[in-house]
Design a protein around this motif. Structure first.
Motif, mmCIF file in Angstrom:
data_model
loop_
_atom_site.group_PDB
_atom_site.id
_atom_site.type_symbol
_atom_site.label_atom_id
_atom_site.label_comp_id
_atom_site.label_asym_id
_atom_site.label_seq_id
_atom_site.Cartn_x
_atom_site.Cartn_y
_atom_site.Cartn_z
ATOM 1 N N VAL A 42 17.023 58.328 0.156
ATOM 2 C CA VAL A 42 16.668 59.656 0.648
ATOM 3 C C VAL A 42 17.786 60.633 0.282
ATOM 4 C CG1 VAL A 42 15.955 61.014 2.644
ATOM 5 C CG2 VAL A 42 15.476 58.559 2.581
ATOM 6 N N GLU A 43 17.430 61.716 -0.398
ATOM 7 C CA GLU A 43 18.398 62.752 -0.757
ATOM 8 C C GLU A 43 18.099 64.021 0.023
ATOM 9 O OE1 GLU A 43 18.840 63.492 -4.913
ATOM 10 O OE2 GLU A 43 18.573 61.384 -5.460
ATOM 11 N N GLY A 44 19.125 64.828 0.175
ATOM 12 C CA GLY A 44 18.987 66.091 0.900
ATOM 13 C C GLY A 44 20.078 66.205 1.943
ATOM 14 N N ILE A 45 19.790 66.949 3.013
ATOM 15 C CA ILE A 45 20.742 67.074 4.114
ATOM 16 C C ILE A 45 20.435 65.947 5.092
ATOM 17 C CG2 ILE A 45 21.579 68.567 5.963
ATOM 18 C CD1 ILE A 45 20.661 70.949 4.273
ATOM 19 N N VAL A 46 21.053 64.798 4.854
ATOM 20 C CA VAL A 46 20.738 63.602 5.626
ATOM 21 C C VAL A 46 22.000 62.885 6.106
ATOM 22 C CG1 VAL A 46 18.456 63.199 4.648
ATOM 23 C CG2 VAL A 46 20.463 62.331 3.438
ATOM 24 N N GLN A 47 23.153 63.515 5.969
ATOM 25 C CA GLN A 47 24.379 62.962 6.525
ATOM 26 C C GLN A 47 24.957 63.946 7.534
ATOM 27 O OE1 GLN A 47 27.245 61.358 3.780
ATOM 28 N NE2 GLN A 47 25.704 60.330 2.536
ATOM 29 N N GLY A 48 25.451 63.409 8.641
ATOM 30 C CA GLY A 48 25.996 64.259 9.691
ATOM 31 C C GLY A 48 24.941 64.910 10.547
ATOM 32 N N ARG A 108 28.734 73.202 31.800
ATOM 33 C CA ARG A 108 29.291 74.498 31.433
ATOM 34 C C ARG A 108 30.432 74.394 30.405
ATOM 35 N NH1 ARG A 108 27.145 78.469 34.327
ATOM 36 N NH2 ARG A 108 28.768 79.949 33.706
ATOM 37 N N TYR A 109 30.375 73.330 29.597
ATOM 38 C CA TYR A 109 31.375 73.200 28.538
ATOM 39 C C TYR A 109 30.885 73.936 27.287
ATOM 40 C CZ TYR A 109 34.678 71.234 25.205
ATOM 41 O OH TYR A 109 35.651 71.087 24.244
ATOM 42 N N PRO A 110 31.573 74.968 26.843
ATOM 43 C CA PRO A 110 31.041 75.856 25.796
ATOM 44 C C PRO A 110 31.038 75.274 24.390
ATOM 45 C CG PRO A 110 33.214 76.586 26.477
ATOM 46 C CD PRO A 110 32.842 75.472 27.401
ATOM 47 N N PHE A 111 31.449 73.999 24.228
ATOM 48 C CA PHE A 111 31.454 73.393 22.887
ATOM 49 C C PHE A 111 30.611 72.126 22.856
ATOM 50 C CE2 PHE A 111 35.365 75.697 23.681
ATOM 51 C CZ PHE A 111 35.323 76.639 22.658
ATOM 52 N N ILE A 112 29.646 72.025 23.729
ATOM 53 C CA ILE A 112 28.762 70.868 23.775
ATOM 54 C C ILE A 112 27.911 70.808 22.508
ATOM 55 C CG2 ILE A 112 26.925 72.108 25.003
ATOM 56 C CD1 ILE A 112 26.429 69.556 26.604
ATOM 57 N N ASN A 113 27.720 69.618 21.938
ATOM 58 C CA ASN A 113 26.874 69.447 20.750
ATOM 59 C C ASN A 113 26.531 67.975 20.599
ATOM 60 O OD1 ASN A 113 28.678 68.134 18.447
ATOM 61 N ND2 ASN A 113 29.965 69.585 19.584
ATOM 62 N N CYS A 114 25.666 67.674 19.640
ATOM 63 C CA CYS A 114 25.321 66.289 19.315
ATOM 64 C C CYS A 114 24.875 66.240 17.857
ATOM 65 C CB CYS A 114 24.231 65.755 20.255
ATOM 66 S SG CYS A 114 22.605 66.511 20.030
ATOM 67 N N THR A 115 24.311 65.131 17.425
ATOM 68 C CA THR A 115 23.891 65.043 16.024
ATOM 69 C C THR A 115 22.704 65.953 15.723
ATOM 70 O OG1 THR A 115 22.553 63.106 16.598
ATOM 71 C CG2 THR A 115 24.714 62.706 15.638
ATOM 72 N N GLU A 168 30.455 55.967 18.774
ATOM 73 C CA GLU A 168 30.318 54.671 18.104
ATOM 74 C C GLU A 168 29.050 53.910 18.478
ATOM 75 O OE1 GLU A 168 33.947 52.729 19.141
ATOM 76 O OE2 GLU A 168 35.142 53.838 17.637
ATOM 77 N N ASP A 169 28.222 54.492 19.336
ATOM 78 C CA ASP A 169 27.006 53.811 19.800
ATOM 79 C C ASP A 169 25.793 54.302 19.020
ATOM 80 O OD1 ASP A 169 24.883 52.669 21.102
ATOM 81 O OD2 ASP A 169 25.314 53.552 23.064
ATOM 82 N N PRO A 170 25.176 53.458 18.164
ATOM 83 C CA PRO A 170 24.032 53.924 17.359
ATOM 84 C C PRO A 170 22.811 54.294 18.176
ATOM 85 C CG PRO A 170 24.412 51.562 17.041
ATOM 86 C CD PRO A 170 25.563 52.079 17.830
ATOM 87 N N MET A 171 22.753 53.896 19.441
ATOM 88 C CA MET A 171 21.626 54.276 20.287
ATOM 89 C C MET A 171 21.876 55.597 21.015
ATOM 90 S SD MET A 171 19.457 52.030 19.620
ATOM 91 C CE MET A 171 18.188 52.392 20.839
ATOM 92 N N ASP A 172 23.065 56.159 20.844
ATOM 93 C CA ASP A 172 23.408 57.423 21.500
ATOM 94 C C ASP A 172 23.180 58.570 20.528
ATOM 95 O OD1 ASP A 172 25.281 59.670 22.487
ATOM 96 O OD2 ASP A 172 25.388 58.210 24.119
ATOM 97 N N HIS A 214 28.254 59.296 15.608
ATOM 98 C CA HIS A 214 28.831 59.955 14.434
ATOM 99 C C HIS A 214 28.526 61.460 14.388
ATOM 100 C CE1 HIS A 214 30.134 56.479 11.642
ATOM 101 N NE2 HIS A 214 30.326 56.157 12.904
ATOM 102 N N ALA A 215 28.442 62.084 15.548
ATOM 103 C CA ALA A 215 28.381 63.548 15.618
ATOM 104 C C ALA A 215 29.816 64.049 15.463
ATOM 105 C CB ALA A 215 27.784 64.000 16.941
ATOM 106 N N GLN A 216 30.160 64.539 14.297
ATOM 107 C CA GLN A 216 31.561 64.828 13.983
ATOM 108 C C GLN A 216 32.186 65.890 14.903
ATOM 109 O OE1 GLN A 216 32.608 62.570 12.279
ATOM 110 N NE2 GLN A 216 30.848 61.864 11.105
ATOM 111 N N PRO A 217 31.442 66.908 15.365
ATOM 112 C CA PRO A 217 32.072 67.907 16.245
ATOM 113 C C PRO A 217 32.069 67.498 17.721
ATOM 114 C CG PRO A 217 30.244 68.840 14.940
ATOM 115 C CD PRO A 217 30.112 67.360 14.919
ATOM 116 N N VAL A 218 31.669 66.273 18.072
ATOM 117 C CA VAL A 218 31.526 65.884 19.468
ATOM 118 C C VAL A 218 32.834 66.101 20.222
ATOM 119 C CG1 VAL A 218 32.133 63.455 19.112
ATOM 120 C CG2 VAL A 218 30.633 64.093 21.014
ATOM 121 N N ALA A 219 32.740 66.550 21.472
ATOM 122 C CA ALA A 219 33.913 66.833 22.287
ATOM 123 C C ALA A 219 33.478 66.994 23.734
ATOM 124 C CB ALA A 219 34.618 68.101 21.800
ATOM 125 N N CYS A 220 34.446 67.059 24.615
ATOM 126 C CA CYS A 220 34.179 67.305 26.030
ATOM 127 C C CYS A 220 35.384 68.051 26.601
ATOM 128 C CB CYS A 220 33.922 65.990 26.767
ATOM 129 S SG CYS A 220 35.418 65.013 27.078
#
Length: 763
Positions: free
Chosen positions: A9-15, A123-130, A165-169, A173-179
Motif C-alpha cells: 500500500v502506497e500513499g499516506i500510510v505511515q504515522g 483539559r490537556y491542550p496537546f492531546i492527540n492520537c494516531t 507500544e501497544d498495537p491495540m491502543d 506509534h502516535a509520534q506526537p503523543v504526550a500528556c
C-alpha cells in the motif's frame, strides 16, 4: 480454500495508525500473517479463507484511518505459509517514497477525553492520537519517527510509553503523543515576553472577553484573535494591523454556532467538519451578532471550526466566534517562532498564548469556497499539504517555484506532483526566505532531488531570481498563462490539447505586454494565443492595480476618445483640470502606461465606473465587491460586445459594453443590475470566442483557470453556457485557480519538455 496475498500500500500510510488498523482488521476477519512499514509505504502478507480475505481487502480501503490517504495498492497471490498469528513488524525494504500526513483536527475520541474530568489528559491542550493531531508541521526529517519530530525533546512517561507500544491502543506509534506529565506546556506572556500569572487558558479567555487582542500559537503558526462580536475590539485589530477592509476569518465552536451567523449547505458542512478543517467561505445571514467590521462590504464570511485542543478549550463557552486571522505583518508570512512572533507582533497583540512544542514548518489555514457542489481552493495549505496530485504523464524530478502573488512551489517525482503550502506574496526578503526554506524542507522530506527548476517568464519576480540562483540545475522559464492552462489540465488528469480560458490580473506575455484576458490553445508541450481581450493602457503601471479608477479612465478613453471626461460617472466631476490633462497625456502618449489585456483590470474598471470602488486596500477587492452586487440581481440581460479578427488572432472588444454601461448610468439603472449584466457579458463573450476557436481547431475541451475564476458567479455562468454549447468544461479541483496553482503547471510543462524519450525497446 486458504489463500495468501502479498499487499503493498502506497500513499499516506505511515504515522496515521495504519499498521495497528491492519492488525485489528486481521484479528476481526481471522487473518494470519504480518504487516510492516516499507520505504514505499506499508507492506503485508495476509492468509485466510477466500471470503475472509476478500472482506479484509475491501476494508483496507473502506475503513482506513482518518488521516490515511491510499494512493496505490498492489496485490499478488503467493503460497500459503501457515502462520499461527498476525504480527506487526518494524520495517522492511522499499523504494523510499513514503508520504507524510498533513496536520489533522482533533478526533472525537480525543475530544471526549479532553473534557472528561476522570481522564488523565483532561483539559490537556496537546492531546492527540494516531487518528488526529499535528504531522507535517512538526516533522523534521524522514523516516517519520518521534526522534525526527519536534516532539523529540519530550521523553515519554511510563503511561504514554505503554500506550505508544501497544498495537491495540489508538496511540500505538502516535509520534506526537504526550500528556501533562511528559509533554509540552502553555504559557501566557505579555507583549514584552514576561509571563502572566494564572491558568493560561482561563486568563486568555478573560482577556478576549475584555476586548483584548491575543496572539495564539496554533499548529502551523500564530493567529491574532479577538472576540468577533466585539465591534470595538475588531476595529482596534484593524487599526493595529493596518488592515482597513480585507475580511477576517472567524472560528466558531460548532456547527450550531456557525448557523447563527452564516448559511451552510451540506457540502460546506462536510468541509467544515472534515479532518482538514479549512476556512470555508459561507454566505452571511442577513442579521448577525458578529461585528460588521469582520467582513465589511462582503456577502461572505470565512469560517472554520476548532482544529486543535487549545481552540476547543478557548471556545468552550463564552464566544459566538473568535476572529482568527494570520499572525503576520502586511505582506509577510505567518509568524511561527516564539521569539519572532513576540518581536513582530508586539505592536498588535496585548498578550501571547505560547507553548514549547516547536513548529518545524509554518503553514497557514486553507481557504475553500463551494462551486457547483464541489470544493474550490482559494488557498491550499494546512490539512492538505503535502498530499500529492497524480499526473497524467511521467516526468523527471522538477522544482517549480511559482510566480509572485499567492506564492507556492511544487516538486514532482514520476507521475506525482507535491504542491507546497501557501507561502505568501513574494514581495520581500522575508517571504523569499520562507520559499527557500520550504523548498529545502520538502525536498528532504519527500526525498526528491530535482533535475531542473521551472519559474515564471517575468525576470523581476523574486521567485525567478531564486530559481536563477540555484546552481547546477537547468532552468525553464514558463509563460504565466500557459502555466495556468497546464495546472488545470494536470489538476484534472488531462493530456493532449485543450482550449484554455485564462483570466487573471497580471502576467508577462511573450510579446512583452501584460496579459490577463487570454484564450490559449495547446497543452503541456506548447501553446498559441488564439484570442485575447482588446488591450488598453495601464495608467501608472502597478498604481492602476491599487487605484481602479485609473483603469476606468483607460477604458473610457478607449471607448470615447478625448471626450471621456464628459461621461456620466459621478466622480469624474471631481477630477481637476490639471489631473485631466495629465491622464489624457498618459493615455494618448502611453507614458508609464504599458498595454494590458487583463480581465482583472476590466473588473476593476467597471467597479470604479459604477461608483463601487475607486481605490482598493487589498488584492481583488473591487472584483469581489462587484460580484457581491451582481448576486443581488437576477437579470438575464447582457451588454453588447464585439469579437473581431486582428492580425491572425481573435480580439474581444468591450467598447460597446462600456458605452451601454454609460447609458445605464445616465438613467440610473440599479448597481446590482449593472453588475450582473457585466458578468453576463463576460460569460457570453467566453462562449462566443470558444465557439470560434472550436470551429478552427476542432477542440471541445475547455479549462478555466486564473484568479478571476475564483468569482463563483462568472465561473458558474461560463460553465453553464459552455456546456449548453456541447463543450466539456474543466475547473480546478486540487489546487487553486489563482497563482497558488501556477507552480503545478510550471512543473509539468518543464518536465514534459525534458522527458527522456524511450526507444521502441523500452530502453
Amino acid at each position: 480454500m486458504v489463500l495468501r496475498l502479498r499487499i503493498a500500500v502506497e500513499g499516506i500510510v505511515q504515522g496515521v495508525g495504519f499498521r495497528p488498523f491492519i492488525f485489528r482488521l486481521a484479528a476481526h476477519h481471522g487473518i494470519v500473517g504480518w504487516v510492516m512499514n516499507s520505504g514505499a509505504g506499508v507492506v503485508m502478507e495476509a492468509e485466510g479463507d477466500a471470503g475472509a480475505l476478500a472482506a479484509f481487502r475491501s476494508a483496507i480501503v473502506s475503513d482506513a484511518p482518518p488521516l490515511a490517504v491510499i494512493a496505490r495498492i498492489a496485490i499478488e497471490e503467493i503460497a500459503p505459509q501457515g502462520d499461527g498469528s498476525f504480527v506487526i513488524g518494524e520495517s522492511g525494504e522499499g523504494a523510499g517514497t513514503v508520504r507524510v500526513a498533513p496536520d489533522g483536527d482533533v478526533c472525537p475520541d480525543c475530544l471526549r477525553e479532553l473534557f472528561d474530568p476522570s481522564d488523565r489528559r483532561y483539559r490537556y491542550p496537546f492531546i492527540n492520537c494516531t487518528n488526529c493531531g499535528p504531522r507535517y508541521s512538526l516533522v523534521t526529517a524522514v523516516p517519520y519517527d518521534r526522534s525526527n519530530t519536534t516532539m523529540a525533546r519530550f521523553p515519554l512517561c511510563d503511561a504514554c510509553r505503554s500506550e505508544y507500544e501497544d498495537p491495540m491502543d489508538r496511540r500505538f506509534h502516535a509520534q506526537p503523543v504526550a500528556c501533562p506529565d511528559c509533554g509540552p506546556t502553555l504559557r501566557l506572556v505579555d507583549a514584552s515576553g514576561a509571563g502572566l500569572p494564572g491558568d493560561p487558558v482561563d486568563q486568555t479567555v478573560e482577556l478576549l472577553t475584555e476586548g483584548k487582542i491575543v496572539a495564539i500559537k496554533g499548529l502551523g503558526g500564530y493567529h491574532l484573535a479577538v472576540d468577533a462580536a466585539n465591534d470595538a475590539a475588531v476595529a482596534e485589530l484593524r487599526r493595529r494591523k493596518h488592515r482597513d477592509e480585507k475580511p477576517f476569518a472567524v472560528m466558531a465552536r460548532d456547527m450550531e454556532a456557525v448557523a447563527r451567523f452564516a448559511l451552510v449547505d451540506s457540502v460546506e458542512a462536510r468541509l467544515l467538519t472534515g479532518p482538514e478543517h479549512p476556512i470555508v467561505l459561507l454566505r452571511k445571514r442577513p442579521s448577525t451578532i458578529l461585528s460588521g467590521r469582520v467582513a465589511p462590504a462582503n456577502g461572505y464570511i470565512g469560517t472554520m471550526l476548532p482544529y486543535t485542543p487549545l481552540h476547543h478549550l478557548l471556545l468552550e463557552e463564552r464566544f459566538a466566534a473568535l476572529v482568527m486571522t494570520s499572525g503576520n505583518l502586511s505582506d509577510e508570512p505567518i509568524s511561527y517562532r516564539d521569539d519572532e512572533a513576540v518581536e513582530r507582533l508586539s505592536a498588535i497583540a496585548d498578550a501571547f498564548l505560547v507553548h514549547d512544542r516547536e513548529i518545524r514548518t509554518r503553514i497557514d489555514d486553507s481557504v475553500i469556497r463551494v462551486f457547483r457542489g464541489s470544493p474550490l481552493f482559494l488557498r491550499r495549505s494546512r490539512g492538505y499539504v503535502p498530499r500529492e496530485v497524480r499526473l497524467p504523464v511521467e516526468i523527471p524530478p522538477v522544482l517549480a517555484v511559482g510566480a509572485e502573488l499567492k506564492g507556492a512551489l511544487c516538486l514532482t517525482r514520476g507521475d506525482r506532483a507535491f504542491p507546497s503550502q501557501h507561502i505568501g506574496d513574494l514581495k520581500n526578503d522575508t517571504t523569499l526566505t520562507s520559499l527557500a526554506a520550504t523548498a529545502e524542507h520538502l525536498q528532504a522530506l519527500l526525498e526528491i532531488r530535482p533535475q531542473l527548476v521551472a519559474h515564471d517568464l517575468h525576470p523581476d519576480y523574486l521567485s525567478t531570481g531564486y530559481a536563477e540562483g540555484i546552481a547546477g540545475l537547468p532552468r525553464v522559464a514558463v509563460q504565466h498563462h500557459h502555466a495556468h492552462l497546464a495546472s488545470c489540465m494536470a489538476d484534472n488528469g488531462l493530456d493532449g490539447s485543450v482550449i484554455g480560458v485564462i483570466f487573471d490580473g497580471t502576467g508577462l506575455g511573450t510579446d512583452g505586454t501584460v496579459w490577463g484576458g487570454e484564450f490559449l490553445v495547446g497543452g503541456y508541450d506548447g501553446f498559441r494565443r488564439a484570442a485575447h481581450f482588446r488591450q488598453v493602457p495601464l495608467p501608472g503601471g502597478d498604481a492602476a492595480v491599487r487605484e481602479p479608477y485609473r483603469m476606468a479612465l483607460a477604458y473610457l478613453h478607449d471607448a470615447f476618445g478625448a471626450d471621456f471626461f464628459e461621461q456620466p460617472v459621478p466622480w469624474l466631476t471631481e477630477v481637476g483640470d490639471e489631473d485631466r490633462s495629465l491622464f489624457l497625456r498618459m493615455l494618448e502618449r502611453r507614458i508609464n502606461s504599458p498595454l494590458t489585456s487583463s480581465c482583472g483590470r476590466l473588473f476593476d474598471a467597471v467597479a470604479a465606473m459604477v461608483g463601487l470602488r475607486r481605490t482598493v486596500s487589498y488584492e481583488g477587492q473591487a472584483a469581489i465587491e462587484l460580484e457581491g452586487q451582481a448576486e443581488e440581481s437576477a437579470t438575464g440581460r447582457a451588454y453588447p460586445f464585439a469579437v473581431l479578427s486582428r492580425q491572425g488572432a481573435i480580439e474581444v472588444d468591450y467598447r460597446l459594453m462600456i458605452r451601454a454601461l454609460m447609458e445605464d448610468l445616465a438613467v440610473q439603472v440599479s448597481l446590482p443590475e449593472m453588475a450582473r449584466a457585466f458578468h453576463n457579458t463576460v460569460a457570453a463573450s467566453v462562449v462566443d470566442v470558444c465557439r470560434k476557436v472550436r470551429s478552427e481547431t476542432g477542440l471541445d475541451r475547455i479549462v478555466l483557470s486564473g484568479g478571476v475564476f475564483q468569482n463563483r458567479l462568472l465561473c458558474e455562468e461560463s460553465c453553464r453556457l459552455l456546456e449548453a454549447e456541447g463543450f466539456r468544461v474543466f475547473t480546478h479541483r486540487l489546487v487553486p485557480p489563482n497563482d497558488g496553482g501556477v507552480a503545478l503547471g510550471q512543473a509539468v510543462i518543464a518536465g514534459v519538455a525534458h522527458r527522456v524519450p524511450r526507444s521502441d525497446k523500452g530502453e
